[in-house]
Design an enzyme around this catalytic site. Sequence first.
Site, PDB file in Angstrom:
ATOM      1  N   ALA A   1       0.882  -1.127  -0.067  1.00  0.00           N
ATOM      2  CA  ALA A   1      -0.098  -0.136   0.251  1.00  0.00           C
ATOM      3  C   ALA A   1       0.769   1.447  -0.136  1.00  0.00           C
ATOM      4  O   ALA A   1       0.613   2.240   0.734  1.00  0.00           O
ATOM      5  CB  ALA A   1      -0.842  -0.091   1.201  1.00  0.00           C
TER       6      ALA A   1
ATOM      7  N   ARG B   1      17.979  -1.613 -10.788  1.00  0.00           N
ATOM      8  CA  ARG B   1      16.788  -2.224 -10.365  1.00  0.00           C
ATOM      9  C   ARG B   1      17.507  -3.691 -10.010  1.00  0.00           C
ATOM     10  O   ARG B   1      16.694  -4.332  -9.042  1.00  0.00           O
ATOM     11  CB  ARG B   1      16.094  -2.595 -11.948  1.00  0.00           C
ATOM     12  CG  ARG B   1      15.079  -1.378 -12.169  1.00  0.00           C
ATOM     13  CD  ARG B   1      14.075  -1.918 -13.062  1.00  0.00           C
ATOM     14  NE  ARG B   1      13.168  -0.742 -13.729  1.00  0.00           N
ATOM     15  CZ  ARG B   1      13.724   0.087 -14.496  1.00  0.00           C
ATOM     16  NH1 ARG B   1      14.933  -0.081 -15.245  1.00  0.00           N
ATOM     17  NH2 ARG B   1      12.850   1.082 -14.879  1.00  0.00           N
TER      18      ARG B   1
ATOM     19  N   ASN C   1      13.319  -8.148  -2.807  1.00  0.00           N
ATOM     20  CA  ASN C   1      11.964  -8.250  -3.732  1.00  0.00           C
ATOM     21  C   ASN C   1      11.791  -9.652  -3.719  1.00  0.00           C
ATOM     22  O   ASN C   1      10.642 -10.043  -3.935  1.00  0.00           O
ATOM     23  CB  ASN C   1      12.027  -7.463  -4.520  1.00  0.00           C
ATOM     24  CG  ASN C   1      11.832  -5.963  -4.278  1.00  0.00           C
ATOM     25  OD1 ASN C   1      11.929  -5.465  -3.162  1.00  0.00           O
ATOM     26  ND2 ASN C   1      11.827  -4.998  -5.150  1.00  0.00           N
TER      27      ASN C   1
ATOM     28  N   ASN D   1       9.794  -4.480  -8.663  1.00  0.00           N
ATOM     29  CA  ASN D   1      10.808  -4.602  -9.550  1.00  0.00           C
ATOM     30  C   ASN D   1      12.189  -5.354  -8.831  1.00  0.00           C
ATOM     31  O   ASN D   1      12.068  -5.546  -7.437  1.00  0.00           O
ATOM     32  CB  ASN D   1      11.513  -3.210  -9.801  1.00  0.00           C
ATOM     33  CG  ASN D   1      11.048  -2.479 -10.772  1.00  0.00           C
ATOM     34  OD1 ASN D   1      10.731  -3.120 -11.761  1.00  0.00           O
ATOM     35  ND2 ASN D   1      10.769  -1.317 -10.731  1.00  0.00           N
TER      36      ASN D   1
ATOM     37  N   ARG E   1       5.524   6.711 -21.253  1.00  0.00           N
ATOM     38  CA  ARG E   1       6.679   7.640 -21.340  1.00  0.00           C
ATOM     39  C   ARG E   1       6.993   7.844 -22.969  1.00  0.00           C
ATOM     40  O   ARG E   1       7.074   8.955 -22.867  1.00  0.00           O
ATOM     41  CB  ARG E   1       7.599   6.915 -20.541  1.00  0.00           C
ATOM     42  CG  ARG E   1       7.345   6.894 -19.009  1.00  0.00           C
ATOM     43  CD  ARG E   1       8.480   6.144 -18.022  1.00  0.00           C
ATOM     44  NE  ARG E   1       8.458   6.469 -16.868  1.00  0.00           N
ATOM     45  CZ  ARG E   1       8.683   5.545 -15.859  1.00  0.00           C
ATOM     46  NH1 ARG E   1       9.524   4.609 -16.138  1.00  0.00           N
ATOM     47  NH2 ARG E   1       8.540   5.832 -14.595  1.00  0.00           N
TER      48      ARG E   1
ATOM     49  N   HIS F   1      11.926  -4.802 -18.738  1.00  0.00           N
ATOM     50  CA  HIS F   1      11.784  -3.614 -18.262  1.00  0.00           C
ATOM     51  C   HIS F   1      13.230  -3.223 -17.622  1.00  0.00           C
ATOM     52  O   HIS F   1      13.497  -3.511 -16.355  1.00  0.00           O
ATOM     53  CB  HIS F   1      10.693  -3.542 -16.898  1.00  0.00           C
ATOM     54  CG  HIS F   1      10.379  -2.275 -16.502  1.00  0.00           C
ATOM     55  ND1 HIS F   1      10.009  -1.160 -17.069  1.00  0.00           N
ATOM     56  CD2 HIS F   1      10.382  -1.900 -15.029  1.00  0.00           C
ATOM     57  CE1 HIS F   1       9.786  -0.044 -16.310  1.00  0.00           C
ATOM     58  NE2 HIS F   1      10.004  -0.614 -15.215  1.00  0.00           N
TER      59      HIS F   1
HETATM   60  N1  LIG Z   1       6.803  -2.177 -13.064  1.00  0.00           N
HETATM   61  C1  LIG Z   1       7.110  -0.946 -13.021  1.00  0.00           C
HETATM   62  O1  LIG Z   1       7.034  -0.356 -14.226  1.00  0.00           O
HETATM   63  C2  LIG Z   1       7.414  -0.123 -11.645  1.00  0.00           C
HETATM   64  C3  LIG Z   1       7.223   1.235 -11.701  1.00  0.00           C
HETATM   65  C4  LIG Z   1       7.215   1.806 -10.427  1.00  0.00           C
HETATM   66  C5  LIG Z   1       7.657   1.179  -9.357  1.00  0.00           C
HETATM   67  N2  LIG Z   1       7.800  -0.218  -9.455  1.00  0.00           N
HETATM   68  C6  LIG Z   1       8.225  -1.131  -8.215  1.00  0.00           C
HETATM   69  O2  LIG Z   1       7.158  -1.107  -7.575  1.00  0.00           O
HETATM   70  C7  LIG Z   1       7.473  -1.425  -6.074  1.00  0.00           C
HETATM   71  C8  LIG Z   1       6.708  -0.331  -5.053  1.00  0.00           C
HETATM   72  O3  LIG Z   1       7.037   0.890  -5.478  1.00  0.00           O
HETATM   73  P1  LIG Z   1       6.636   1.866  -4.358  1.00  0.00           P
HETATM   74  O4  LIG Z   1       7.072   3.241  -4.918  1.00  0.00           O
HETATM   75  O5  LIG Z   1       5.157   1.697  -4.256  1.00  0.00           O
HETATM   76  O6  LIG Z   1       7.436   1.417  -3.167  1.00  0.00           O
HETATM   77  P2  LIG Z   1       6.743   1.953  -1.631  1.00  0.00           P
HETATM   78  O7  LIG Z   1       8.101   1.667  -0.622  1.00  0.00           O
HETATM   79  O8  LIG Z   1       5.970   3.101  -1.480  1.00  0.00           O
HETATM   80  O9  LIG Z   1       5.777   0.817  -1.340  1.00  0.00           O
HETATM   81  C9  LIG Z   1       5.974  -0.659  -1.305  1.00  0.00           C
HETATM   82  C10 LIG Z   1       5.108  -1.130  -0.154  1.00  0.00           C
HETATM   83  O10 LIG Z   1       5.526  -2.554   0.086  1.00  0.00           O
HETATM   84  C11 LIG Z   1       5.206  -2.867   1.300  1.00  0.00           C
HETATM   85  N3  LIG Z   1       5.757  -4.025   1.639  1.00  0.00           N
HETATM   86  C12 LIG Z   1       6.807  -4.653   1.769  1.00  0.00           C
HETATM   87  N4  LIG Z   1       7.166  -5.817   2.115  1.00  0.00           N
HETATM   88  C13 LIG Z   1       5.909  -6.325   2.227  1.00  0.00           C
HETATM   89  C14 LIG Z   1       5.305  -7.398   2.394  1.00  0.00           C
HETATM   90  N5  LIG Z   1       5.787  -8.637   3.011  1.00  0.00           N
HETATM   91  N6  LIG Z   1       3.748  -7.739   2.458  1.00  0.00           N
HETATM   92  C15 LIG Z   1       3.166  -6.751   2.134  1.00  0.00           C
HETATM   93  N7  LIG Z   1       3.500  -5.534   1.724  1.00  0.00           N
HETATM   94  C16 LIG Z   1       4.827  -5.292   1.778  1.00  0.00           C
HETATM   95  C17 LIG Z   1       5.970  -1.807   1.878  1.00  0.00           C
HETATM   96  O11 LIG Z   1       5.567  -1.717   3.544  1.00  0.00           O
HETATM   97  C18 LIG Z   1       5.661  -0.672   1.281  1.00  0.00           C
HETATM   98  O12 LIG Z   1       4.263   0.033   1.696  1.00  0.00           O
HETATM   99  C19 LIG Z   1       8.850  -1.346  -6.109  1.00  0.00           C
HETATM  100  O13 LIG Z   1       9.475  -2.680  -6.324  1.00  0.00           O
HETATM  101  C20 LIG Z   1       9.095  -0.327  -7.331  1.00  0.00           C
HETATM  102  O14 LIG Z   1      10.489  -0.521  -7.877  1.00  0.00           O
HETATM  103  C21 LIG Z   1       7.852  -0.948 -10.720  1.00  0.00           C
END
Ligand SMILES: NC(=O)c1ccc[n+]([C@@H]2O[C@H](COP(=O)([O-])OP(=O)(O)OC[C@H]3O[C@@H](n4cnc5c(N)ncnc54)[C@H](O)[C@@H]3O)[C@@H](O)[C@H]2O)c1
Length: 319
Positions: free
Chosen positions: A16, A94, A101, A126, A157, A181
């Site tokens: 979240a 990444r 992750n 990621n 983008r 990606h």
């Molecule tokens: N695929 C894409 O194009 C893309 C784009 C942007 C971000 N991302 C990735 O998405 C992910 C989230 O990014 P964000 O900016 O929201 O990060 P964020 O840190 O704001 O949110 C991640 C959330 O995951 C929660 N979390 C961690 N371990 C957990 C678990 N075991 N169970 C439940 N929740 C858990 C954390 O408490 C945190 O609130 C990252 O890995 C980021 O690199 C991917």
Amino acid sequence: MASASSGRRKVTVIGAGMVGGTVAQMLAIRDYADVVLVDIVEGMPQGKSLDLMQMGTLLGFDTQLTGANSYEETAGSDVIVITSGIARKPGMSRDDLLKTNMGIVESVTKQVVSSSPDAVIIVVSNPLDAMCHVAFDAAGFPRERVIGMAGVLDSARFRAFIAMEMGVSVEDVSAMVLGGHGDTMVPLSRYSTVAGVPITDLLTAERVSAIEERTAKGGAEIVGLLKTGSAYYAPGMSTVEMVDAIMLDKKRVLPCSVLLKGEYGVNDLYVGVPIKLGAGGVEQIIQLNLTSDESAALKKSSGAVKELVEAMASIRASA
Ligand SMILES: NC(=O)c1ccc[n+]([C@@H]2O[C@H](COP(=O)([O-])OP(=O)(O)OC[C@H]3O[C@@H](n4cnc5c(N)ncnc54)[C@H](O)[C@@H]3O)[C@@H](O)[C@H]2O)c1
């Protein structure tokens, strides 16, 4: 009065944080499904859900949002979005995210799938293509129902940069990006158009390659500016575009990371390609004719995914 139980369909968003919160917000506004937000941080998904429910009174949506630190409320989900993990920090690739992750995505997938055996999973965490492999292995679902979000964002983008360059509406720009990606993604300029005209006919080769390069480094550009965290508005909305396609059976043609089994000459790797996305998840993998340069770029990009998959295998072996 007792709280009304909703007969709506359900989308679960795990993690979240910035992206997960944005997904929940945009889905709530769409008003066609209830949303369960799950996070390990106590109170945070509950607080965000309550805040969004209160926003509903101002925007007029009736989406029921539930925050949770466990999985009971997620039972019977139609779509599960996995955003849990740590986000990329400035200077962090990444790939640095891989080990942490991996553990997070494996554990949340195992916990969520048993009570939602028919769901379609959209992976966002990621490094994306590698995390798709982790979720696919942990879920035991067919490949049609474990899909990665990356190409929708990368092409959004690309579209934004084309529209800025040409001074035209984003509505008239469409774009295609293939591959993993990461920095090796393959923006396909020949298939990227303004009102149906390929940008290769509209811009000089230098400008096209400058835009392609900015697209490939689009995530890092935002990380560098934000300094604490990575992009979330466009990633969140890109995810919601995929949720819409599944929940509303729109049969959108979108670039997504899918497990290839011979398509594009790639075997057993998650790589971004155009698919038809509908109620069943991946309904078709669309094969484009590529030039030899484009094929070579896609091969290089799939090679980068393969390296990550091998790195994960050795992390597992040494654990
Ligand atoms: N695929 C894409 O194009 C893309 C784009 C942007 C971000 N991302 C990735 O998405 C992910 C989230 O990014 P964000 O900016 O929201 O990060 P964020 O840190 O704001 O949110 C991640 C959330 O995951 C929660 N979390 C961690 N371990 C957990 C678990 N075991 N169970 C439940 N929740 C858990 C954390 O408490 C945190 O609130 C990252 O890995 C980021 O690199 C991917």
